[in-house]
Design a protein around this motif. Structure first.
Motif, PDB file in Angstrom:
ATOM      1  N   GLY A 208       0.834  -1.200   0.000  1.00 35.77           N
ATOM      2  CA  GLY A 208       0.000   0.000   0.000  1.00 35.77           C
ATOM      3  C   GLY A 208       0.863   1.242   0.000  1.00 35.77           C
ATOM      4  O   GLY A 208       2.090   1.176  -0.108  1.00 35.77           O
ATOM      5  N   ASN A 209       0.225   2.376   0.132  1.00 33.68           N
ATOM      6  CA  ASN A 209       0.945   3.643   0.135  1.00 33.68           C
ATOM      7  C   ASN A 209       1.962   3.720   1.271  1.00 33.68           C
ATOM      8  O   ASN A 209       3.093   4.119   1.059  1.00 33.68           O
ATOM      9  CB  ASN A 209      -0.052   4.806   0.231  1.00 33.68           C
ATOM     10  CG  ASN A 209       0.619   6.134   0.042  1.00 33.68           C
ATOM     11  OD1 ASN A 209       1.441   6.297  -0.845  1.00 33.68           O
ATOM     12  ND2 ASN A 209       0.278   7.087   0.892  1.00 33.68           N
ATOM     13  N   ASP A 210       1.553   3.321   2.473  1.00 36.35           N
ATOM     14  CA  ASP A 210       2.433   3.434   3.631  1.00 36.35           C
ATOM     15  C   ASP A 210       2.559   2.121   4.406  1.00 36.35           C
ATOM     16  O   ASP A 210       2.834   2.122   5.605  1.00 36.35           O
ATOM     17  CB  ASP A 210       1.955   4.558   4.553  1.00 36.35           C
ATOM     18  CG  ASP A 210       0.536   4.347   5.045  1.00 36.35           C
ATOM     19  OD1 ASP A 210      -0.107   3.350   4.652  1.00 36.35           O
ATOM     20  OD2 ASP A 210       0.048   5.186   5.830  1.00 36.35           O
ATOM     21  N   PHE A 211       2.342   0.989   3.739  1.00 38.39           N
ATOM     22  CA  PHE A 211       2.491  -0.312   4.387  1.00 38.39           C
ATOM     23  C   PHE A 211       2.768  -1.379   3.342  1.00 38.39           C
ATOM     24  O   PHE A 211       2.558  -1.183   2.156  1.00 38.39           O
ATOM     25  CB  PHE A 211       1.239  -0.683   5.193  1.00 38.39           C
ATOM     26  CG  PHE A 211       0.094  -1.166   4.333  1.00 38.39           C
ATOM     27  CD1 PHE A 211      -0.110  -2.524   4.108  1.00 38.39           C
ATOM     28  CD2 PHE A 211      -0.768  -0.272   3.728  1.00 38.39           C
ATOM     29  CE1 PHE A 211      -1.145  -2.968   3.291  1.00 38.39           C
ATOM     30  CE2 PHE A 211      -1.806  -0.703   2.924  1.00 38.39           C
ATOM     31  CZ  PHE A 211      -1.991  -2.063   2.701  1.00 38.39           C
ATOM     32  N   PHE A 212       3.259  -2.518   3.818  1.00 39.08           N
ATOM     33  CA  PHE A 212       3.261  -3.724   3.004  1.00 39.08           C
ATOM     34  C   PHE A 212       3.030  -4.894   3.937  1.00 39.08           C
ATOM     35  O   PHE A 212       3.194  -4.796   5.151  1.00 39.08           O
ATOM     36  CB  PHE A 212       4.531  -3.874   2.149  1.00 39.08           C
ATOM     37  CG  PHE A 212       5.754  -4.310   2.898  1.00 39.08           C
ATOM     38  CD1 PHE A 212       6.137  -5.644   2.918  1.00 39.08           C
ATOM     39  CD2 PHE A 212       6.530  -3.388   3.560  1.00 39.08           C
ATOM     40  CE1 PHE A 212       7.273  -6.029   3.599  1.00 39.08           C
ATOM     41  CE2 PHE A 212       7.670  -3.762   4.234  1.00 39.08           C
ATOM     42  CZ  PHE A 212       8.044  -5.092   4.256  1.00 39.08           C
ATOM     43  N   GLN A 213       2.574  -5.992   3.363  1.00 37.95           N
ATOM     44  CA  GLN A 213       2.167  -7.149   4.165  1.00 37.95           C
ATOM     45  C   GLN A 213       2.662  -8.422   3.521  1.00 37.95           C
ATOM     46  O   GLN A 213       2.589  -8.575   2.307  1.00 37.95           O
ATOM     47  CB  GLN A 213       0.643  -7.150   4.267  1.00 37.95           C
ATOM     48  CG  GLN A 213       0.065  -8.264   5.090  1.00 37.95           C
ATOM     49  CD  GLN A 213      -1.425  -8.082   5.245  1.00 37.95           C
ATOM     50  OE1 GLN A 213      -1.899  -7.015   5.610  1.00 37.95           O
ATOM     51  NE2 GLN A 213      -2.172  -9.132   4.953  1.00 37.95           N
ATOM     52  N   ILE A 214       3.180  -9.329   4.364  1.00 31.41           N
ATOM     53  CA  ILE A 214       3.622 -10.634   3.894  1.00 31.41           C
ATOM     54  C   ILE A 214       2.791 -11.716   4.558  1.00 31.41           C
ATOM     55  O   ILE A 214       2.138 -11.484   5.580  1.00 31.41           O
ATOM     56  CB  ILE A 214       5.131 -10.866   4.158  1.00 31.41           C
ATOM     57  CG1 ILE A 214       5.438 -10.802   5.664  1.00 31.41           C
ATOM     58  CG2 ILE A 214       5.975  -9.888   3.368  1.00 31.41           C
ATOM     59  CD1 ILE A 214       6.897 -11.120   6.015  1.00 31.41           C
ATOM     60  N   ASN A 215       2.809 -12.908   3.962  1.00 26.93           N
ATOM     61  CA  ASN A 215       2.072 -14.059   4.460  1.00 26.93           C
ATOM     62  C   ASN A 215       3.026 -15.253   4.465  1.00 26.93           C
ATOM     63  O   ASN A 215       3.701 -15.507   3.468  1.00 26.93           O
ATOM     64  CB  ASN A 215       0.873 -14.335   3.544  1.00 26.93           C
ATOM     65  CG  ASN A 215       0.112 -15.574   3.932  1.00 26.93           C
ATOM     66  OD1 ASN A 215      -0.042 -15.890   5.103  1.00 26.93           O
ATOM     67  ND2 ASN A 215      -0.371 -16.298   2.937  1.00 26.93           N
ATOM     68  N   SER A 216       3.082 -15.980   5.583  1.00 28.02           N
ATOM     69  CA  SER A 216       3.955 -17.153   5.638  1.00 28.02           C
ATOM     70  C   SER A 216       3.353 -18.288   4.814  1.00 28.02           C
ATOM     71  O   SER A 216       2.137 -18.467   4.756  1.00 28.02           O
ATOM     72  CB  SER A 216       4.187 -17.594   7.087  1.00 28.02           C
ATOM     73  OG  SER A 216       2.981 -17.979   7.698  1.00 28.02           O
ATOM     74  N   LEU A 217       4.227 -19.044   4.168  1.00 25.34           N
ATOM     75  CA  LEU A 217       3.831 -20.145   3.288  1.00 25.34           C
ATOM     76  C   LEU A 217       4.161 -21.486   3.938  1.00 25.34           C
ATOM     77  O   LEU A 217       4.902 -21.534   4.932  1.00 25.34           O
ATOM     78  CB  LEU A 217       4.566 -20.009   1.952  1.00 25.34           C
ATOM     79  CG  LEU A 217       4.256 -18.741   1.157  1.00 25.34           C
ATOM     80  CD1 LEU A 217       5.187 -18.617  -0.040  1.00 25.34           C
ATOM     81  CD2 LEU A 217       2.802 -18.722   0.718  1.00 25.34           C
ATOM     82  N   PRO A 218       3.645 -22.603   3.396  1.00 25.93           N
ATOM     83  CA  PRO A 218       4.020 -23.912   3.920  1.00 25.93           C
ATOM     84  C   PRO A 218       5.546 -24.052   3.916  1.00 25.93           C
ATOM     85  O   PRO A 218       6.222 -23.624   2.984  1.00 25.93           O
ATOM     86  CB  PRO A 218       3.375 -24.891   2.936  1.00 25.93           C
ATOM     87  CG  PRO A 218       2.205 -24.130   2.377  1.00 25.93           C
ATOM     88  CD  PRO A 218       2.668 -22.701   2.298  1.00 25.93           C
TER      89      PRO A 218
END
Length: 182
Positions: free
Chosen positions: A105-115
């Motif tokens: 996003g403009n002022d954030f980013f997000q990650i997701n853990s995988l198997p």
């Protein structure tokens, strides 16, 4: 005439009995599971940490986020995403923990853990940047889709949270200096 006022009431009651029981309202449809990709509401909240990035009066939160996502080697990664990241990119955090970039996003980013991740799949971590009076802050929030073998176990939660706090603190210290280049 006495008692004539009660006749309509008695007739109404009898009519209700003859008509049968009134329909029972249907129970509400079961609630759909929360979409944990968009935020922690309805999911398993793990932690929220805030880190000061120092005073950068001429840099906005967007520029600090972009500095990190355009130069992802600043992040503790071991492979796959050393340069500029995009949503959908797959990387390994140090220790061989695979993640996918969910959102930028403009002022954030997000990650997701995988198997294959040490803490299991379905852990979302959002890195949000903000600025107040020139002072920048990094807020890291993590949550899970569902409980894991670690959820609710005091030692496991404490160890994982302490490791996360230390890892994200190193990232914040790196950004404290690299934000000047943003």
């Amino acid at each position: 005439m006495p008692g004539t006022a009660t006749v309509p009431v008695v007739l109404a009651l009898c009519a209700g009995l003859l008509a049968g029981p009134s329909p029972v309202p249907e129970s509400p449809a079961p609630k759909a599971p929360a979409d944990c990709r968009v935020g922690p509401a309805g999911c398993y909240d793990l932690y929220t940490y805030g880190y000061s990035l120092g005073l950068h009066p001429f840099t906005g939160a967007h520029e600090v986020r972009r500095q990190l996502t355009d130069h992802f080697w600043l992040f503790p990664v071991s492979g796959g995403c050393a340069g500029r990241i995009r949503a959908g990119a797959r990387c390994e955090l140090l220790g061989g923990n695979p993640v996918e970039v969910e959102y930028i996003g403009n002022d954030f980013f997000q990650i997701n853990s995988l198997p294959g991740h040490q803490l299991g799949a379905g852990m979302h971590i959002r890195f949000a940047f903000s600025r107040t009076l020139g002072f920048h802050t990094l807020t890291v929030r993590a949550w899970q889709d569902r409980p894991t073998n670690c959820t609710g176990k005091a030692f496991c939660n404490t160890a994982n949270s302490a490791f996360a706090w230390a890892t994200w603190r190193v990232l914040a210290q790196t950004l404290r200096f690299s934000a000047y280049a943003a």
